[in-house]
Design an enzyme around this catalytic site. Sequence first.
Site, PDB file in Angstrom:
ATOM      1  N   ASP A   1      -8.244  -5.190  -3.718  1.00  0.00           N
ATOM      2  CA  ASP A   1      -8.047  -6.123  -2.611  1.00  0.00           C
ATOM      3  C   ASP A   1      -7.235  -5.369  -1.569  1.00  0.00           C
ATOM      4  O   ASP A   1      -6.041  -5.171  -1.734  1.00  0.00           O
ATOM      5  CB  ASP A   1      -7.300  -7.369  -3.083  1.00  0.00           C
TER       6      ASP A   1
ATOM      7  N   GLU B   1     -13.109  -5.213  -1.648  1.00  0.00           N
ATOM      8  CA  GLU B   1     -13.448  -6.363  -0.811  1.00  0.00           C
ATOM      9  C   GLU B   1     -13.666  -5.903   0.623  1.00  0.00           C
ATOM     10  O   GLU B   1     -12.925  -5.066   1.136  1.00  0.00           O
ATOM     11  CB  GLU B   1     -12.327  -7.404  -0.858  1.00  0.00           C
TER      12      GLU B   1
ATOM     13  N   ASP C   1      -2.322 -10.927  -4.649  1.00  0.00           N
ATOM     14  CA  ASP C   1      -3.179  -9.778  -4.334  1.00  0.00           C
ATOM     15  C   ASP C   1      -3.835  -9.215  -5.591  1.00  0.00           C
ATOM     16  O   ASP C   1      -4.983  -8.768  -5.547  1.00  0.00           O
ATOM     17  CB  ASP C   1      -2.369  -8.697  -3.615  1.00  0.00           C
TER      18      ASP C   1
END
Length: 169
Positions: free
Chosen positions: A8, A67, A139
Amino acid sequence: MTRILGIDPGSLVMGYAVIDQAHGQLHYVASGCLRLPAGPLAQRLRDIYEGISQLIRTHQPTEVVVEEVFVSQNVASAIKLGQARGAAICAAATAGLPVHEYTPAVIKQSLVGHGRADKRQVQHMVKVLLGLQGELQPDAADALAVAICHAHSQGRCAAAVLPFRRGRR
């Protein structure tokens, strides 16, 4: 067995997660955050590259998943985020690993069944799918979601979430 490193991205906090997928089952290995000191962006990008490289050496993933950037209103933040993603992707490419990317909506769809799920719903499904207890760092939970999405999208997981459909059956 497939070992997936999910990322992430962030320019100050980058979530990471490692899961194993074997025989249709997902198994939690590790998760956490790379916390980057405030300072020049070039130094933070170097720290991201080195941090992801160290995670790759430590956990030996077979695939890396990142991502994709979601741009809302702050273009400058999106550019920094894109550069942070680039540093992470470069570390994976340097290690010779395949890199996959998914949008936030696809990740949410994969875990919750619809692309507009909130963070609480995603975190809940991460915990359910991996059998985890307690609180997850936001996160790190997002990185776990990225990794789980990839396992689902590759058709290697028995616990994929099917989309909710309204109306008659």
